[in-house]
Design a protein around this motif. Structure first.
Motif, PDB file in Angstrom:
ATOM      1  N   GLU A  26       0.824  -1.283  -0.178  1.00  0.00           N
ATOM      2  CA  GLU A  26      -0.088   0.055  -0.191  1.00  0.00           C
ATOM      3  C   GLU A  26       0.881   1.273   0.058  1.00  0.00           C
ATOM      4  OE1 GLU A  26      -3.887   1.758   2.116  1.00  0.00           O
ATOM      5  OE2 GLU A  26      -2.961  -0.168   3.055  1.00  0.00           O
ATOM      6  N   ALA A  27       1.945   1.109   0.711  1.00  0.00           N
ATOM      7  CA  ALA A  27       3.109   2.444   0.674  1.00  0.00           C
ATOM      8  C   ALA A  27       3.441   2.673  -0.798  1.00  0.00           C
ATOM      9  CB  ALA A  27       4.193   2.156   1.731  1.00  0.00           C
ATOM     10  N   ASP A  28       3.574   1.726  -1.491  1.00  0.00           N
ATOM     11  CA  ASP A  28       4.007   2.170  -2.745  1.00  0.00           C
ATOM     12  C   ASP A  28       3.117   2.708  -3.913  1.00  0.00           C
ATOM     13  OD1 ASP A  28       6.424   0.370  -2.185  1.00  0.00           O
ATOM     14  OD2 ASP A  28       5.445  -1.291  -3.046  1.00  0.00           O
ATOM     15  N   LEU A  29       1.744   2.825  -3.438  1.00  0.00           N
ATOM     16  CA  LEU A  29       0.744   3.600  -4.450  1.00  0.00           C
ATOM     17  C   LEU A  29       1.250   5.010  -4.510  1.00  0.00           C
ATOM     18  CD1 LEU A  29      -2.205   1.655  -3.172  1.00  0.00           C
ATOM     19  CD2 LEU A  29      -0.701   0.973  -5.012  1.00  0.00           C
ATOM     20  N   ARG A  30       1.679   5.571  -3.419  1.00  0.00           N
ATOM     21  CA  ARG A  30       2.160   6.799  -3.254  1.00  0.00           C
ATOM     22  C   ARG A  30       2.889   7.393  -4.446  1.00  0.00           C
ATOM     23  NH1 ARG A  30       3.648   6.447   2.500  1.00  0.00           N
ATOM     24  NH2 ARG A  30       5.662   5.869   1.573  1.00  0.00           N
ATOM     25  N   HIS A  31       3.721   6.632  -4.997  1.00  0.00           N
ATOM     26  CA  HIS A  31       4.784   6.945  -5.986  1.00  0.00           C
ATOM     27  C   HIS A  31       4.104   6.391  -7.290  1.00  0.00           C
ATOM     28  CE1 HIS A  31       7.349   7.937  -2.813  1.00  0.00           C
ATOM     29  NE2 HIS A  31       7.243   6.717  -2.392  1.00  0.00           N
ATOM     30  N   ARG A  32       3.087   5.903  -7.734  1.00  0.00           N
ATOM     31  CA  ARG A  32       2.478   5.399  -8.770  1.00  0.00           C
ATOM     32  C   ARG A  32       1.276   6.031  -9.268  1.00  0.00           C
ATOM     33  NH1 ARG A  32       5.461   1.798  -9.972  1.00  0.00           N
ATOM     34  NH2 ARG A  32       3.985   1.591 -11.954  1.00  0.00           N
ATOM     35  N   ASN A  33       1.138   6.197 -10.629  1.00  0.00           N
ATOM     36  CA  ASN A  33       0.101   6.852 -11.301  1.00  0.00           C
ATOM     37  C   ASN A  33      -1.208   5.694 -11.710  1.00  0.00           C
ATOM     38  OD1 ASN A  33       1.322   9.245 -11.225  1.00  0.00           O
ATOM     39  ND2 ASN A  33       2.346   8.588 -13.115  1.00  0.00           N
ATOM     40  N   THR A  34      -0.469   4.587 -11.806  1.00  0.00           N
ATOM     41  CA  THR A  34      -1.573   3.641 -12.267  1.00  0.00           C
ATOM     42  C   THR A  34      -1.332   2.246 -11.241  1.00  0.00           C
ATOM     43  OG1 THR A  34      -1.641   4.299 -14.559  1.00  0.00           O
ATOM     44  CG2 THR A  34      -2.197   2.224 -14.127  1.00  0.00           C
ATOM     45  N   TRP A  35      -2.381   1.678 -11.048  1.00  0.00           N
ATOM     46  CA  TRP A  35      -2.398   0.401 -10.441  1.00  0.00           C
ATOM     47  C   TRP A  35      -3.587  -0.134 -10.430  1.00  0.00           C
ATOM     48  CZ3 TRP A  35      -2.467   4.864  -7.575  1.00  0.00           C
ATOM     49  CH2 TRP A  35      -3.383   5.188  -6.750  1.00  0.00           C
ATOM     50  N   PHE A  36      -3.748  -1.716  -9.841  1.00  0.00           N
ATOM     51  CA  PHE A  36      -4.931  -2.434 -10.001  1.00  0.00           C
ATOM     52  C   PHE A  36      -5.507  -2.607  -8.359  1.00  0.00           C
ATOM     53  CE2 PHE A  36      -3.474  -2.955 -13.955  1.00  0.00           C
ATOM     54  CZ  PHE A  36      -4.638  -3.185 -14.855  1.00  0.00           C
ATOM     55  N   GLU A  37      -6.332  -2.445  -7.913  1.00  0.00           N
ATOM     56  CA  GLU A  37      -7.036  -2.889  -6.555  1.00  0.00           C
ATOM     57  C   GLU A  37      -7.759  -4.197  -6.650  1.00  0.00           C
ATOM     58  OE1 GLU A  37      -7.519   1.591  -4.485  1.00  0.00           O
ATOM     59  OE2 GLU A  37      -9.129   0.201  -4.903  1.00  0.00           O
ATOM     60  N   ALA A  38      -7.330  -5.137  -5.935  1.00  0.00           N
ATOM     61  CA  ALA A  38      -8.029  -6.302  -6.138  1.00  0.00           C
ATOM     62  C   ALA A  38      -8.571  -6.766  -4.768  1.00  0.00           C
ATOM     63  CB  ALA A  38      -7.224  -7.508  -6.560  1.00  0.00           C
ATOM     64  N   ARG A  39      -9.566  -7.154  -4.819  1.00  0.00           N
ATOM     65  CA  ARG A  39     -10.710  -7.587  -3.412  1.00  0.00           C
ATOM     66  C   ARG A  39     -10.872  -9.045  -3.620  1.00  0.00           C
ATOM     67  NH1 ARG A  39     -12.321  -4.693   0.175  1.00  0.00           N
ATOM     68  NH2 ARG A  39     -12.295  -2.815  -0.799  1.00  0.00           N
ATOM     69  N   ILE A  49     -11.949  -6.160  -9.229  1.00  0.00           N
ATOM     70  CA  ILE A  49     -10.733  -5.321  -9.624  1.00  0.00           C
ATOM     71  C   ILE A  49     -11.062  -4.015 -10.009  1.00  0.00           C
ATOM     72  CG2 ILE A  49      -8.683  -5.375 -11.155  1.00  0.00           C
ATOM     73  CD1 ILE A  49      -9.163  -8.462 -11.709  1.00  0.00           C
ATOM     74  N   ASP A  50     -10.376  -3.278  -9.614  1.00  0.00           N
ATOM     75  CA  ASP A  50     -10.470  -1.648  -9.974  1.00  0.00           C
ATOM     76  C   ASP A  50      -8.988  -1.212 -10.655  1.00  0.00           C
ATOM     77  OD1 ASP A  50     -13.278  -1.488  -9.253  1.00  0.00           O
ATOM     78  OD2 ASP A  50     -12.632  -0.427  -7.268  1.00  0.00           O
ATOM     79  N   LYS A  51      -9.215  -0.825 -11.770  1.00  0.00           N
ATOM     80  CA  LYS A  51      -7.816  -0.164 -12.224  1.00  0.00           C
ATOM     81  C   LYS A  51      -7.952   1.364 -12.094  1.00  0.00           C
ATOM     82  CE  LYS A  51      -4.826   0.564 -16.357  1.00  0.00           C
ATOM     83  NZ  LYS A  51      -4.826   0.496 -17.815  1.00  0.00           N
ATOM     84  N   ARG A  52      -6.967   1.598 -11.390  1.00  0.00           N
ATOM     85  CA  ARG A  52      -7.018   3.172 -10.766  1.00  0.00           C
ATOM     86  C   ARG A  52      -5.804   3.948 -11.513  1.00  0.00           C
ATOM     87  NH1 ARG A  52     -10.043   5.157  -6.867  1.00  0.00           N
ATOM     88  NH2 ARG A  52     -11.384   3.652  -5.921  1.00  0.00           N
ATOM     89  N   VAL A  53      -6.231   4.836 -12.309  1.00  0.00           N
ATOM     90  CA  VAL A  53      -5.208   5.777 -13.069  1.00  0.00           C
ATOM     91  C   VAL A  53      -5.264   7.265 -12.320  1.00  0.00           C
ATOM     92  CG1 VAL A  53      -4.649   6.883 -15.210  1.00  0.00           C
ATOM     93  CG2 VAL A  53      -5.602   4.433 -15.057  1.00  0.00           C
ATOM     94  N   ILE A  57     -11.151   5.701 -11.331  1.00  0.00           N
ATOM     95  CA  ILE A  57     -11.374   4.200 -11.867  1.00  0.00           C
ATOM     96  C   ILE A  57     -11.621   4.354 -13.323  1.00  0.00           C
ATOM     97  CG2 ILE A  57     -12.742   1.956 -11.492  1.00  0.00           C
ATOM     98  CD1 ILE A  57     -13.293   2.988  -8.705  1.00  0.00           C
ATOM     99  N   GLU A  58     -10.661   3.459 -14.051  1.00  0.00           N
ATOM    100  CA  GLU A  58     -10.482   3.469 -15.214  1.00  0.00           C
ATOM    101  C   GLU A  58     -11.310   2.216 -16.015  1.00  0.00           C
ATOM    102  OE1 GLU A  58      -7.235   2.749 -18.332  1.00  0.00           O
ATOM    103  OE2 GLU A  58      -7.410   4.944 -17.867  1.00  0.00           O
ATOM    104  N   MET A  59     -11.113   1.177 -14.881  1.00  0.00           N
ATOM    105  CA  MET A  59     -11.792   0.011 -15.371  1.00  0.00           C
ATOM    106  C   MET A  59     -12.135  -0.911 -14.313  1.00  0.00           C
ATOM    107  SD  MET A  59      -9.939  -3.220 -17.376  1.00  0.00           S
ATOM    108  CE  MET A  59      -8.692  -3.651 -15.872  1.00  0.00           C
ATOM    109  N   GLN A  60     -13.351  -1.656 -14.601  1.00  0.00           N
ATOM    110  CA  GLN A  60     -13.590  -2.449 -13.117  1.00  0.00           C
ATOM    111  C   GLN A  60     -14.127  -3.964 -13.695  1.00  0.00           C
ATOM    112  OE1 GLN A  60     -17.302  -0.283 -11.901  1.00  0.00           O
ATOM    113  NE2 GLN A  60     -16.075   0.430 -10.150  1.00  0.00           N
TER     114      GLN A  60
END
Length: 88
Positions: A26-39, A49-53, A57-60
């Motif tokens: 989770e701490a790595d997200l501060r330095h990222r523009n894009t990532w996938f959240e998976a539940r 899954i939510d793709k965050r840009v 949210i760009e894709m679900q």
């Protein structure tokens, strides 16, 4: 059991559910523009899954499983488009 939220850099393959790779803390997200959240549900199944840009949210993807634990429905939404539902 409660859901678990995990973060990933990307995915591989074209099948469903997506195969997420390169897990992020989770701490790595501060330095990222894009990532996938998976539940994951309490049974360890990938349910969302939510793709965050840039935080948006760009894709679900939403996944439903049958009583035997097999994927039976996937709902995919890209941006503002209408959701696409596939049943298996």
């Amino acid at each position: 059991m409660s859901d678990t939220l995990r973060y990933f850099l990307t995915y591989r393959g074209a099948g469903l559910p997506l195969t997420l790779t390169e897990e992020l803390a989770e701490a790595d997200l501060r330095h990222r523009n894009t990532w996938f959240e998976a539940r994951y549900n309490g049974a360890g199944q990938l349910v969302a899954i939510d793709k965050r840009v840039y935080g948006d949210i760009e894709m679900q993807h939403r996944y439903d499983y049958d009583a035997d634990g097999r994927l039976w429905r996937a709902t995919v939404t890209l941006g503002e488009d209408e959701p696409v539902v596939r049943t298996f």
